[in-house]
Design a protein around this motif. Structure first.
Motif, PDB file in Angstrom:
ATOM      1  N   LEU A 129       9.793   8.682  -5.454  1.00 12.80           N
ATOM      2  CA  LEU A 129       9.788   8.873  -4.007  1.00 12.80           C
ATOM      3  C   LEU A 129       8.243   8.462  -3.620  1.00 12.80           C
ATOM      4  O   LEU A 129       7.755   7.795  -2.888  1.00 12.80           O
ATOM      5  CB  LEU A 129      10.285  10.002  -3.663  1.00 12.80           C
ATOM      6  CG  LEU A 129      11.797  10.002  -3.446  1.00 12.80           C
ATOM      7  CD1 LEU A 129      12.272  11.336  -2.704  1.00 12.80           C
ATOM      8  CD2 LEU A 129      12.353   8.852  -2.738  1.00 12.80           C
ATOM      9  N   LEU A 179       7.011   5.243  -3.985  1.00 18.17           N
ATOM     10  CA  LEU A 179       7.413   4.368  -3.011  1.00 18.17           C
ATOM     11  C   LEU A 179       6.504   4.470  -1.692  1.00 18.17           C
ATOM     12  O   LEU A 179       6.042   3.440  -1.091  1.00 18.17           O
ATOM     13  CB  LEU A 179       8.860   4.913  -2.723  1.00 18.17           C
ATOM     14  CG  LEU A 179       9.781   4.113  -3.499  1.00 18.17           C
ATOM     15  CD1 LEU A 179      11.434   4.628  -3.026  1.00 18.17           C
ATOM     16  CD2 LEU A 179       9.878   2.759  -3.468  1.00 18.17           C
ATOM     17  N   LEU A 204       3.337   2.592  -2.430  1.00 18.26           N
ATOM     18  CA  LEU A 204       3.587   1.119  -2.458  1.00 18.26           C
ATOM     19  C   LEU A 204       3.750   0.767  -0.980  1.00 18.26           C
ATOM     20  O   LEU A 204       3.178  -0.229  -0.408  1.00 18.26           O
ATOM     21  CB  LEU A 204       4.931   1.060  -2.914  1.00 18.26           C
ATOM     22  CG  LEU A 204       5.262  -0.630  -3.201  1.00 18.26           C
ATOM     23  CD1 LEU A 204       4.391  -0.902  -4.418  1.00 18.26           C
ATOM     24  CD2 LEU A 204       6.584  -0.678  -3.678  1.00 18.26           C
ATOM     25  N   ALA A 205       4.361   1.788  -0.120  1.00 21.14           N
ATOM     26  CA  ALA A 205       4.480   1.404   1.386  1.00 21.14           C
ATOM     27  C   ALA A 205       3.152   1.318   2.167  1.00 21.14           C
ATOM     28  O   ALA A 205       2.888   0.487   2.580  1.00 21.14           O
ATOM     29  CB  ALA A 205       5.469   2.377   2.028  1.00 21.14           C
ATOM     30  N   ALA A 229       1.387  -1.942   1.224  1.00 14.54           N
ATOM     31  CA  ALA A 229       1.857  -2.993   1.957  1.00 14.54           C
ATOM     32  C   ALA A 229       1.361  -3.149   3.391  1.00 14.54           C
ATOM     33  O   ALA A 229       1.292  -4.144   3.890  1.00 14.54           O
ATOM     34  CB  ALA A 229       3.566  -2.792   1.760  1.00 14.54           C
ATOM     35  N   LEU A 230       1.467  -1.841   3.965  1.00 12.94           N
ATOM     36  CA  LEU A 230       1.173  -1.968   5.407  1.00 12.94           C
ATOM     37  C   LEU A 230      -0.308  -2.491   5.562  1.00 12.94           C
ATOM     38  O   LEU A 230      -0.647  -3.164   6.413  1.00 12.94           O
ATOM     39  CB  LEU A 230       1.024  -0.710   5.762  1.00 12.94           C
ATOM     40  CG  LEU A 230       2.298  -0.027   6.610  1.00 12.94           C
ATOM     41  CD1 LEU A 230       2.308   1.524   7.335  1.00 12.94           C
ATOM     42  CD2 LEU A 230       2.293  -0.865   7.965  1.00 12.94           C
ATOM     43  N   ALA A 287      -0.370  -6.223   5.089  1.00 11.18           N
ATOM     44  CA  ALA A 287       0.104  -6.663   6.098  1.00 11.18           C
ATOM     45  C   ALA A 287      -1.067  -6.783   7.183  1.00 11.18           C
ATOM     46  O   ALA A 287      -0.852  -7.756   8.071  1.00 11.18           O
ATOM     47  CB  ALA A 287       1.462  -5.965   6.561  1.00 11.18           C
ATOM     48  N   THR A 340       8.837  -4.621   0.254  1.00  9.45           N
ATOM     49  CA  THR A 340       7.829  -4.044   1.106  1.00  9.45           C
ATOM     50  C   THR A 340       8.619  -3.154   2.387  1.00  9.45           C
ATOM     51  O   THR A 340       8.199  -2.156   2.451  1.00  9.45           O
ATOM     52  CB  THR A 340       6.820  -4.850   1.839  1.00  9.45           C
ATOM     53  OG1 THR A 340       6.488  -5.652   0.843  1.00  9.45           O
ATOM     54  CG2 THR A 340       5.786  -4.433   2.290  1.00  9.45           C
ATOM     55  N   ALA A 378      10.509  -0.322   1.210  1.00  8.30           N
ATOM     56  CA  ALA A 378       9.230   0.675   0.613  1.00  8.30           C
ATOM     57  C   ALA A 378       8.939   1.599   1.692  1.00  8.30           C
ATOM     58  O   ALA A 378       8.380   2.542   1.627  1.00  8.30           O
ATOM     59  CB  ALA A 378       8.065   0.173  -0.227  1.00  8.30           C
ATOM     60  N   ILE A 379       8.627   0.859   3.059  1.00  6.30           N
ATOM     61  CA  ILE A 379       8.124   1.633   4.061  1.00  6.30           C
ATOM     62  C   ILE A 379       9.480   2.460   4.939  1.00  6.30           C
ATOM     63  O   ILE A 379       9.422   3.639   5.114  1.00  6.30           O
ATOM     64  CB  ILE A 379       7.843   0.695   4.993  1.00  6.30           C
ATOM     65  CG1 ILE A 379       6.433   0.037   4.533  1.00  6.30           C
ATOM     66  CG2 ILE A 379       7.093   1.521   6.388  1.00  6.30           C
ATOM     67  CD1 ILE A 379       6.101  -0.950   5.203  1.00  6.30           C
ATOM     68  N   VAL A 380      10.565   1.758   5.036  1.00  5.29           N
ATOM     69  CA  VAL A 380      11.721   2.445   5.598  1.00  5.29           C
ATOM     70  C   VAL A 380      12.397   3.548   4.929  1.00  5.29           C
ATOM     71  O   VAL A 380      12.614   4.390   5.440  1.00  5.29           O
ATOM     72  CB  VAL A 380      12.695   1.335   6.073  1.00  5.29           C
ATOM     73  CG1 VAL A 380      13.930   1.997   6.404  1.00  5.29           C
ATOM     74  CG2 VAL A 380      12.155   0.297   6.857  1.00  5.29           C
ATOM     75  N   PRO A 400      11.343   5.878   2.459  1.00  4.99           N
ATOM     76  CA  PRO A 400      10.700   7.102   2.518  1.00  4.99           C
ATOM     77  C   PRO A 400      10.625   7.699   3.948  1.00  4.99           C
ATOM     78  O   PRO A 400      10.915   8.944   3.833  1.00  4.99           O
ATOM     79  CB  PRO A 400       9.479   6.829   1.943  1.00  4.99           C
ATOM     80  CG  PRO A 400       9.378   5.309   1.302  1.00  4.99           C
ATOM     81  CD  PRO A 400      10.593   4.728   2.040  1.00  4.99           C
ATOM     82  N   LEU A 409       5.594  -8.206  10.299  1.00  5.91           N
ATOM     83  CA  LEU A 409       6.069  -7.029   9.571  1.00  5.91           C
ATOM     84  C   LEU A 409       6.494  -5.727  10.298  1.00  5.91           C
ATOM     85  O   LEU A 409       7.527  -5.230  10.119  1.00  5.91           O
ATOM     86  CB  LEU A 409       5.193  -6.736   8.468  1.00  5.91           C
ATOM     87  CG  LEU A 409       5.919  -5.498   7.366  1.00  5.91           C
ATOM     88  CD1 LEU A 409       6.980  -6.245   6.635  1.00  5.91           C
ATOM     89  CD2 LEU A 409       4.564  -5.121   6.600  1.00  5.91           C
TER      90      LEU A 409
END
Lengths: 591, 280, 367, 290
Positions: free
Chosen positions: C16, C19, C22-23, C26-27, C30, D80, D83-85, D87, D155
Motif C-alpha cells: 500500500l 502504491l 507511485l501515486a 505519477a501526480l 502529470a 497511474t 495508484a492514486i485512486v 490508496p 489526468l
C-alpha cells in the motif's frame, strides 16, 4: 433399553474419534457422558441425535435401529451449548417450531407451549425475542423447544457451558426436575465432574474416543478401574505398590490391606494404588494413627478452601519412588491431602511440620500395567529407550513413570540371572536377538515385555492374539489397560490351522465370540474379531505388514512355544511394536 | 460536535474519522451532485416537468427500472444459488469460479456489452439456440435484462456469501432434530437469517443496473419507446447540448435510487437493532 | 499473533505504501507534462478519420519541418462527432476541429464562442477539404436485390443504420434518404423547393418523404449509438440486409471486415456529405499556434493531402486526384445540404431536435 | 468477502444418515449445474469471447498488441489512475468504517446511504457532474482557466471521476465486517493503554485485513475497468487521456478486434491476480496453523 449403542465407531480423516463404544441407557435414566474436551463425547451425542453418521456399529432407540435414519426422523430433543435459538423468531415461535413442522393445530400448539413454558419456569415470555433474554433464560427456551415434540430421548450437549456458576446451578435443578417429571431418558454431555455427580443416575467416562467405564457416581468414585477415571473424578494420589501375599507394600512399609483383593495365585507383582486425599490421615506420630501407617513426611504447603483444608505432604524416604505423578524417579513423592474442619481443630498443622501418614482406604487398580522399565545391556541404550517418543507419550498418558535398568546379562542364554526381579513392564529395543531378550526378561520375573522399534508412530490398530488359551485373561487385561490410553482400534485375531476341518471351524468362531464377550464383560474392552487360517507366526506377520502403525499384543504361556513361533516374528524388521504378555503355565499346572 | 449527537464510547478517533469521512464525501460525491441538482433546477419548473414526463422518457424509465428490477430479481435467485454452491459444496474449479465472480467489476462495461452481444446475437453461441426457440435476446428488452444481470451479479453473490458462511450450523442442526425437512429449514431458518444480506445485494445490483450505460447500448437495440434506456436518453440530451435536461433526467434517477437505497439501509438498521436489542 | 501472520500483513502494508509513492510520482509527472520543446497541435476529430489523420499528421509534420525547420507533433482525439463538439465547448483545448458535420462546429461557435461565426468560409469548399456520400452495404451477391433507395422498403428487407440522435454519420444517412424522396417527388428538380409557386407540391413531396423515411426506420431492428457500432452489427452480428453507411466507411469495412461477405451498392441519388474543418480561434490565439494550425488545415487541400484522403476512401475535392481514383468513386448524382435543407441548423431543428420529424416517425408526440 | 466451505464440516454433514442419498446428491449437483449453467451463459461465454477474439490471430498478434505505444500509454494511465485512486479510497474507507462501525450517532443511515450513492449514479452522470463543476461553463471553470489549470480532459479529471465511481467499495466491505466484530477488543486495547493509532494497527486491522484486501481488490478492479464516467471526461486524446477501457473501445471501433480484446483480456487478468493473492495468503496462513 431406551438407547443402545453397539460398537459405534466414528473416524475423522482415518483417526477414530469415537472408538468402539457400546452402551445401554435404561428407560427414564439420566446418563451423563463425562470426559475432557476432545474425548469424543460430543461426537457420540451427535451420532445419537443423527447429526453425525457412524462408520461402524449400530444405534438403537427404544429397540428400533436408527443407525441409518436421519436426525429429523429420530425424534430426539437436542439442546446445544450455545442455545442455537432461532434469533428471528419469538420464544413462542421457537418452542412451537417442531409442532409447526408436524402441522399441529394452533390451539394445541398453544397449549403445549404454555405447558412447556411452565415446566421451564418462563411463563409469560412468549413474545420475547431470544436476544431480549438472559443466557439462562435462553437455555431454558432451548430445553423447552427440544421437549416440544415429546421426544423419546433428550440430549444435552454441554448445556451449561456458557453460563455463570449461580445460573448454572439453578438451571441444573430445573433440568433435573423436568427430567424427573417427564421421566424422559436423558443423555448429558459435560466435562465437569461436579455437574456429572449432581445430575447423573449413571456416568460414563470417555477419553480418547473410548468409553472407559460406566457406573453409578459413587461407585465410579470409590472403585475406579482405570487411572484416568480415578484422576478425572476428583483428586487422587496414584502410588506404586507391590502386591504381596501379606497385602499391599509401599516401599518398605507393608500395609495391612483389608480392602484389597488377595494375590489370587499370581506371582507377587507391582500394582497401582489409588488413595483419595480425604482418605489420608495425618498424626503427630505413628502410634497416634488410627489407620494403616504408610510412612512419614513433612507438610509442604497448606491452602485453606473454606470447608476443607488442602495440603501437600512430602513423603520421607520410605515412600521415595513409589509416587507416580512426578516424572523424576528419585524426587521425593508428594501426597495431596484434604482435611475437614473437625480434623483441623483436632490436630492443627503448619508448613514444615513432620507428620505420620496413614490411609483409611486404598483402592488397587486392576490394571496390570503399572510402570515401565527400560532395559538395555548398557546405560546409553537404556536412556535412549527411556526417551523413546512413543514410550514417553504412553507413560504420560498413563500417568506412570519410566525407570531405566542396566542388565549386562540381558539376553544371554547362559543362565545368568538378574540380581533382583524385574518389576513393571519391561521395555526393550527391537533388534535381531529381541526374542532371546524377551525370554530372558520373562524368566527373570517380568510379566509383560514391550518391544519397540526405533521409529514408530502411535498405533492406529492394535492386534490381540494369544498363543495359548491359558494366556487369555492377562492378555485381555493388558490390552484393555493399554487401549484405554491409546486412540486405536482393537482387533482380536483368532488363528486356526490351515487344515482345520469343518468340525473345528465352529469351534474357532466360538473362541472369537468368547474372547470378545470376555473382553467386554471383564475388562470393558470393545474389540473386533477376525478369524484367519494358517500358521500363527506367518499370519501375524502378514497382518502386521498389511498396514503401517500397528501394535501386537501377544499372550504367551509357554516359553518354548514362544521361541518356536515368534523368534522369526521378532527378528524380522517390522514397524510394529510388540507387547508380550506372559502367564506361566507351570504354576497353573501344579495347582 | 458530539454532545447528545452520539452515544459515548471510550474509543478515540470519532471526530477525526467522521470529519475526514464527511469532508471526503462532500468533496468527491456531494459537491458534484450538488452541481447536478443546481443544473437540473436551473431550467424552470414547467420545463423540468416536461422533460421528465416526456413519453419517451417515461418509456425509458419503464425499461430502465423494469429491467433493472427484473435483473436484480434474477440475480437474487441465481446469485443466491451460486453463493450457496460456492459456500456449501466443494467441487473441482470452485476457487477459480469464486475468483471469476468479480469479473464484471473489472471488465470495462463496453467490453461486456460487446461480448454479450456476440454471444446472444442470432448467430452467437447461445443466441442461435435461443433463436430456434423463437427467443430473441440481443436488441430486445431481454438483452437489456441480460446485460444488467451480468453487471449486478457480483453484488448479490458477494453480499450473500459471507452471510451464508456465517449461518450457524447449530441452527440447522437444531431445526433438523426438531423434525424439519431441508426445504423447511431453508425457508424458515436460512432464508430469514441471510435475508438482510440478500436485500443488500439486491439493492446494490438494482442501483447499479439502473444507471448502467456502457454495456446496455450494445445489446439493447436502442429503439425509441421500445429499447431505449434512460442513460441513453441522457446521452441524447447531451448530444443536443441540453445539459439541463440531461441533468434533470440524471437527477430524477438519482432521487429514485437514493430513496431506494435509503429505505433499505433504514430497514436494515432497524432489523439489526431489533435482533441485537438489549437484554444482555 | 505470530511471525508469519505479521509478515503477510506487513507486506500488504508495504504494498500500500508503495502504491502511495507511485501515486505521488505519477501526480508529479502529470503536472510537469505541460509543454515540450516542439509545437504540439490537438486535432479533435470524429471516429472514422483516425487512420486518415494518422497519415496526414506524419506527412504534414515532415513538410512543416522542411519548410520551417520546426518540429510539430499533432495529437489526435477521436470519439463521436457530437460528444467531441461538446468536449471542445466544455474546455477541451483543440487547436483544430475536424468533425462530421457543420452543425457540430456551429454548436461550438454558438455555445462557446471559441471560433468566429464565419468559420465555414475561411477555407475553400465550405471548409470541407474532402467529401463523402451515403451508400449501401449489402450481403455478398446482393440476395435481396437492393439497387436503390426504394428497394430499402421492399417487403422483408431489414435496414441497419445508427441513431441520428447520437451519431453524426447517421444524420447524413437520414438526410440522404429524405433528400432522395424529395428529389424523386419533385421530379429531380430540387430548385422548386424554393419556388413559392410550387408550395403545394413541395408540401406533398415533404409528406411523401416523411412517409418514406418512416417506413425506412420501421425496418431498423437496431439503432446503434455510433456508425462503427452499426457496421459491426451488420457485418459481425449478421443483423439486417442492408447497412446505410458513409462511402468511406463502407469501403473501409469492405477491406477490413470479412472481405467477400459484403458488397457496396451505390444508389442513383445521394447526399454530398461535407465533413468540415476549422481552427479554434481562442485556443490557437492563446497558445500561439494559429500559423501552424492554419497550415495544417491548408495541407489537407494540397495534392498530397487530397491523395491521402482518397487513399482513406474520402472523395477528394481536387478533380485530378478524384479522376485518379475514379474506380473507387463511381459517379453519382449528389445533392447538398444547402439545396435541400438550407443549412444544418434548420435541418437539425426540423428533423432531429426533440419533437422533430425523427421523433414523430417513432410515434413520440410533437411538443 | 469471498470464502469457501469448511471441508471438515462438509465431510461431517455428508456422513449424516439420510444425507448420502440420491436425493442429496441430486440437489448438490443440481445446484452446481444451475450455477455453472448460469455463469457459463452470462459470465464465461463473454469471457471466452474476449480471449478467443484476442487470440484469434495467434499469440504473436496478441503479444504484438501490447507493443503499440498508445496501448502502453493507456495501460500506464490506467495504472497511474488506480495508484492514486485506490490508496485514497482505502484511507477513506477505513475512516468511514471506523466512524460508522465503532460509534453510534444520529444520521448514520443517511451517511451510509450517501456513501452507497455513487453505485446508483449512472456512469454518464458521474462524468457529467465534473464537467458541470470544472468545465469552461462550470462553477469553477473560469477560475481554472484563469489560472491555467486543466482538470477535465486531463489526468485530474479522470482521477476524480474514477474516485467517484469507486468511492463506496472499500467502505462497503469494511463497515459490515467491523460492525459484526464489535468493539470489545478495541476497548480492551484502549484500557491497556494503547493509543488510537496503535489500537487500530495492532488490533482492528489484523482482524479486518481480509475484508480490507478484498475491498481494495474490488476498488482497484472497478477503477481500472470504469468506462462511462471516464469517457465523458477524458477528451479521448490518443496516447494521453485514453485509459484502457477507452482504448479498448477505440481499437474496437478501428476494427482492430484482436488489439481491443487483448487489452480487455489484460483487465480480466485481475481476477487471476485476486485468485493468486488469495491462494498465496491462504497458503501462508495455512503454514501458521501447523
Amino acid at each position: 433399553m431406551s438407547i443402545t449403542l453397539d460398537q459405534v465407531t466414528k473416524r475423522y480423516q482415518g483417526a477414530p474419534v469415537v472408538n468402539d463404544v457400546s452402551l445401554e441407557v435404561a428407560e427414564g435414566e439420566f446418563f451423563v457422558l463425562l470426559g475432557p474436551s476432545g474425548s469424543g463425547k460430543s461426537t457420540l451425542l451427535r451420532a445419537i441425535a443423527g447429526l453425525t453418521g457412524v462408520d461402524h456399529g449400530r444405534i438403537a432407540l427404544h429397540g428400533k435401529d436408527v443407525t441409518h435414519i436421519s436426525a429429523r426422523h429420530r425424534g430426539v430433543g437436542l439442546v446445544f451449548q450455545n442455545y442455537a435459538l432461532f434469533k428471528h423468531m419469538t420464544v413462542a415461535e421457537n418452542i412451537e417450531f417442531a409442532l409447526r413442522v408436524r402441522r399441529m393445530k394452533a390451539a394445541e400448539r398453544r397449549a403445549r407451549r404454555k405447558e412447556l413454558l411452565r415446566l421451564v419456569a418462563l411463563e409469560g415470555m412468549d413474545d420475547r425475542l431470544p436476544t431480549q433474554l438472559s443466557g439462562g433464560q435462553q437455555q431454558r427456551v432451548a430445553v423447552a423447544r427440544a421437549l416440544a415434540h415429546k421426544p423419546q430421548v433428550l440430549l444435552l450437549d454441554e448445556p451449561f457451558g456458557a453460563l455463570d456458576a449461580k445460573i448454572r446451578e439453578e438451571l441444573r435443578r430445573t433440568i433435573r426436575q423436568v427430567q424427573r417429571e417427564l421421566n424422559i431418558t436423558t443423555v448429558l454431555v459435560t466435562h465437569d465432574q461436579e455437574e456429572a455427580f449432581a445430575l447423573a443416575d449413571r456416568i460414563g467416562v470417555m477419553n480418547l474416543g473410548r468409553l472407559l467405564e460406566t457406573g453409578k457416581p459413587h461407585e465410579l468414585y470409590a472403585t475406579p478401574a482405570t487411572r484416568f477415571v480415578a484422576t478425572f473424578l476428583g483428586a487422587a494420589n496414584l502410588l506404586l505398590a507391590r502386591q504381596t501375599a501379606d497385602g499391599i507394600r509401599f516401599g518398605a512399609a507393608p500395609v495391612d490391606a483389608r480392602a484389597t483383593e488377595k494375590l489370587d495365585g499370581m506371582r507377587e507383582h507391582e500394582v497401582v494404588a489409588v488413595v483419595r486425599p480425604e482418605e489420608i490421615e495425618l498424626a503427630p506420630t505413628r502410634d497416634k494413627l488410627r489407620t494403616n501407617y504408610i510412612g512419614s513426611g513433612t507438610i509442604d504447603e497448606i491452602v485453606f478452601t473454606g470447608a476443607l483444608e488442602r495440603m501437600r505432604v512430602r513423603l520421607a524416604n520410605g515412600g521415595v519412588g513409589s509416587q507416580l505423578s512426578t516424572s523424576a524417579n528419585d524426587a521425593p513423592a508428594i501426597l495431596e491431602v484434604t482435611r475437614t474442619q473437625h480434623e483441623q481443630r483436632h490436630f492443627p498443622l503448619t508448613p514444615g511440620q513432620a507428620v505420620a501418614i496413614g490411609v483409611r482406604r486404598i483402592h488397587v487398580l486392576p490394571t496390570p500395567l503399572s510402570s515401565y522399565t527400560a532395559c538395555a545391556a548398557d546405560k546409553a541404550g537404556a536412556e535412549r529407550l527411556a526417551s523413546h517418543p512413543f514410550l514417553v507419550e504412553l507413560a504420560s498418558r498413563m500417568k506412570t513413570r519410566i525407570v531405566t535398568r542396566v542388565e549386562p546379562a540381558l539376553g544371554s542364554l547362559d543362565g545368568q540371572r538378574a540380581d533382583k526381579p524385574i518389576s513393571g513392564v519391561a521395555v526393550i529395543a527391537a533388534r535381531a536377538d529381541a526374542a532371546a531378550q524377551v525370554e530372558w526378561l520373562l524368566e527373570n520375573g517380568a510379566a509383560e515385555v514391550l518391544v519397540l522399534p526405533t521409529h514408530i508412530a502411535p498405533p492406529q490398530r492394535v492386534l490381540i492374539h494369544w498363543l495359548d488359551e491359558g494366556a487369555r485373561r492377562p492378555t485381555l487385561a493388558v490390552a484393555a489397560s493399554l487401549l484405554r490410553h491409546v486412540p486405536a482400534e482393537a482387533v482380536y485375531v483368532g488363528i486356526m490351522p490351515e487344515n482345520a476341518n469343518d468340525s473345528q471351524r465352529p469351534f474357532g468362531v466360538r473362541t472369537l465370540l468368547d474372547a470378545r464377550s470376555e473382553a467386554q464383560a471383564v475388562h470393558g474392552l470393545e474389540m473386533r474379531t477376525e478369524l484367519r487360517f494358517g500358521a500363527a507366526a506367518e499370519e501375524l506377520q502378514r497382518q502386521l505388514n498389511a498396514e503401517p502403525d500397528q501394535m501386537l499384543i501377544l499372550g504367551v504361556s509357554d516359553l518354548a512355544q514362544f521361541r518356536a513361533t515368534c523368534a522369526t516374528l521378532l527378528s524380522a524388521a517390522t514397524s510394529a511394536s510388540l507387547m508380550v504378555v506372559y502367564q506361566p503355565t507351570e504354576r497353573r499346572g501344579t495347582t | 460536535m458530539n454532545g447528545g449527537f452520539r452515544q459515548p464510547s471510550i474509543l478515540p478517533g470519532f471526530g477525526l474519522t467522521l470529519g475526514f469521512t464527511t469532508f471526503f464525501l462532500s468533496a468527491i460525491v456531494l459537491l458534484p451532485l450538488a452541481a447536478l441538482v443546481v443544473k437540473a433546477t436551473s431550467m424552470g419548473w414547467r420545463d423540468f416537468i416536461e422533460v421528465l414526463t416526456d413519453p419517451r422518457a417515461v418509456a425509458s424509465y419503464r425499461l430502465s427500472f423494469g429491467a433493472a428490477l427484473l435483473a436484480a430479481l434474477i440475480n437474487s435467485v441465481f446469485g443466491f444459488v451460486i453463493a450457496w454452491t460456492l459456500v456449501r459444496y466443494d467441487f473441482p474449479g470452485r476457487k477459480l469460479i469464486d475468483a471469476l465472480i468479480d469479473m464484471p467489476f473489472a471488465l470495462p462495461t463496453a467490453v461486456s456489452g460487446i461480448a454479450l452481444t456476440a454471444v446472444f446475437a442470432e448467430n452467437g453461441w447461445i443466441g442461435q439456440y435461443l433463436a430456434q426457440l423463437g427467443i430473441q435476446v440481443a436488441y430486445t428488452w431481454i438483452g437489456v435484462v441480460v446485460a444488467l444481470t451480468l453487471i449486478g451479479l457480483p453484488f448479490v453473490v458477494r453480499s450473500v456469501q459471507p452471510a451464508l458462511l456465517e449461518v450457524q450450523h447449530d441452527l440447522e442442526d437444531a431445526a433438523e432434530t426438531l423434525g424439519a425437512g431441508r426445504f423447511y429449514i431453508f425457508r424458515r431458518i436460512i432464508l430469514p437469517t441471510i435475508l438482510p444480506a440478500l436485500l443488500t445485494g439486491f439493492t446494490l445490483a438494482f442501483a447499479r443496473a439502473v444507471g448502467e450505460y456502457g454495456s446496455v447500448i450494445f445489446i439493447a437495440g436502442n429503439l425509441p419507446l421500445k429499447t431505449e434506456i434512460t442513460p441513453l436518453l441522457i446521452v441524447i440530451k447531451l448530444e443536443q447540448f441540453e445539459y439541463a435536461a440531461a441533468a434533470a433526467l440524471g437527477f430524477i434517477m438519482l432521487i429514485m435510487s437514493f430513496a431506494m437505497l435509503l429505505s433499505i439501509n433504514l430497514l436494515q438498521a432497524w432489523g439489526r437493532r431489533r435482533l441485537t436489542a438489549s437484554g444482555r | 499473533m505470530n511471525g508469519t501472520h505479521m509478515n503477510v500483513w506487513q507486506s500488504v502494508l508495504r504494498a500500500l505504501r508503495g502504491l502511495g509513492v507511485l501515486a505521488a510520482a505519477a501526480l508529479l509527472t502529470a503536472c510537469g507534462d505541460g509543454q515540450s520543446s516542439s509545437i504540439t497541435l490537438l486535432n479533435v476529430s470524429y471516429d472514422p478519420t483516425r487512420e486518415f489523420y494518422r497519415d496526414v499528421n506524419a506527412a504534414f509534420a515532415r513538410e512543416w519541418l522542411e519548410q520551417t525547420g520546426e518540429r510539430v507533433s499533432i495529437r489526435q482525439s477521436h470519439a463521436g462527432s457530437g460528444s467531441q463538439a461538446r468536449a471542445v465547448i466544455d474546455g477541451l483545448d483543440a487547436d483544430v476541429v475536424t468533425l462530421a458535420l457543420a452543425y457540430d462546429i456551429d454548436s461550438i461557435q454558438r455555445n462557446g464562442k471559441r471560433l468566429a461565426a464565419n468559420w465555414q468560409t475561411r477555407f475553400p469548399d465550405n471548409s470541407s477539404p474532402y467529401t463523402s456520400t451515403i451508400v449501401f452495404l449489402v450481403r455478398a451477391g446482393n440476395p435481396k436485390q437492393i439497387r436503390d433507395w426504394p428497394d430499402l422498403i421492399k417487403p422483408g428487407v431489414s435496414v441497419v443504420t445508427p441513431n441520428p440522435k447520437t451519431s453524426g454519420g447517421a444524420r447524413w444517412n437520414y438526410l440522404a434518404a429524405w433528400g432522395y424522396a424529395l428529389h424523386k417527388e419533385l421530379g429531380g428538380d430540387l430548385s422548386r423547393l424554393d419556388d413559392p409557386a410550387a408550395a403545394e407540391q413541395v408540401r406533398a413531396a415533404e409528406a411523401a418523404a416523411e412517409a418514406f423515411v418512416k417506413e425506412l426506420f420501421s425496418r431498423v431492428p437496431v439503432l446503434d449509438a455510433g456508425a462503427r457500432g452499426a457496421t459491426n452489427t451488420f457485418v459481425q452480428r449478421q443483423i439486417g440486409d442492408v447497412l446505410i453507411a458513409w462511402e468511406n466507411e463502407a469501403l473501409l469495412a469492405l477491406r477490413e471486415l470479412k472481405p467477400g461477405t459484403v458488397e457496396i451498392v451505390v444508389p442513383s441519388t445521394s447526399i454530398l456529405a461535407e465533413p468540415p474543418v476549422a481552427v479554434v480561434d481562442t485556443v490557437v490565439d492563446r497558445r500561439g499556434t494559429r500559423q501552424v494550425a492554419e497550415a495544417y488545415l491548408k495541407f489537407l487541400y494540397s495534392t498530397e493531402g487530397q491523395e491521402l484522403a482518397a487513399k482513406h476512401y474520402f472523395r477528394p475535392r481536387n478533380q485530378e486526384v478524384l479522376e485518379k481514383y475514379r474506380e473507387q468513386f463511381p459517379p453519382i448524382e449528389l445533392f447538398t445540404i444547402a439545396e435541400v435543407f438550407q443549412d444544418w441548423n434548420t435541418a437539425h431543428a426540423k428533423h432531429f431536435a426533440d419533437g422533430g420529424v425523427f421523433d414523430r416517425i417513432y410515434g413520440v408526440k410533437a411538443q | 468477502m469471498a470464502g469457501g466451505p469448511n471441508k471438515a464440516l462438509l465431510a461431517e454433514i455428508a456422513s449424516r444418515p439420510g444425507r448420502d442419498t440420491i436425493a442429496s446428491n441430486l440437489i448438490k449437483w443440481g445446484f452446481i449445474a444451475v450455477s455453472l449453467a448460469f455463469l457459463a451463459a452470462l459470465l464465461f461465454a463473454p469471457l471466452i469471447t474476449v480471449f478467443a477474439t484476442a487470440l484469434s490471430k495467434g499469440w504473436q498478434m496478441y503479444i504484438a498488441s501490447f507493443e503499440d505505444s498508445d496501448t502502453l500509454a493507456a495501460i500506464r494511465l490506467t495504472l497511474t489512475t488506480a495508484a492514486i485512486v485506490v490508496p485514497l479510497n482505502t484511507v477513506f474507507g477505513i475512516c468511514a468504517a471506523w466512524a460508522i462501525a465503532k460509534f453510534e450517532f444520529k444520521g448514520k443511515s443517511v451517511l451510509l446511504t450517501l456513501i452507497d450513492l455513487p453505485i446508483a449514479v449512472s456512469p454518464v452522470i458521474s462524468g457529467l457532474v465534473y464537467v458541470l463543476l470544472f468545465g469552461v461553463h462550470g462553477w469553477f471553470g473560469l477560475w481554472l482557466q484563469e489560472h491555467d489549470i486543466s482538470i477535465i480532459y486531463a489526468l485530474p479529471g479522470i482521477v476524480l471521476a474514477t474516485m467517484f465511481v469507486t468511492f463506496p467499495y472499500v467502505a462497503r466491505e469494511l463497515i459490515p465486517l467491523m460492525q459484526q466484530l464489535g468493539n470489545d477488543e478495541e476497548e480492551a486495547a484502549i484500557t491497556l493503554g494503547a493509543g488510537g493509532l496503535m489500537t487500530f494497527f495492532r488490533v482492528t486491522l489484523p482482524k479486518v485485513r481480509w475484508g480490507l484486501v478484498y475491498g481494495v481488490i474490488l476498488c482497484n478492479a472497478r477503477a481500472m475497468g470504469e468506462f462511462g464516467a471516464v469517457s465523458v471526461i477524458s477528451g479521448h486524446i490518443r496516447g494521453q487521456t485514453t485509459t484502457m477501457p477507452l482504448h479498448v473501445e477505440m481499437l474496437y471501433n478501428e476494427y482492430n478486434f484482436v488489439g481491443a480484446f487483448a487489452v480487455a483480456s489484460l483487465l480480466t487478468m485481475l481476477a487471476v491476480v485476486t485468485l493468486v493473492i488469495k491462494t498465496l495468503v491462504e497458503w501462508r496462513t495455512g503454514i501458521r496453523k501447523h
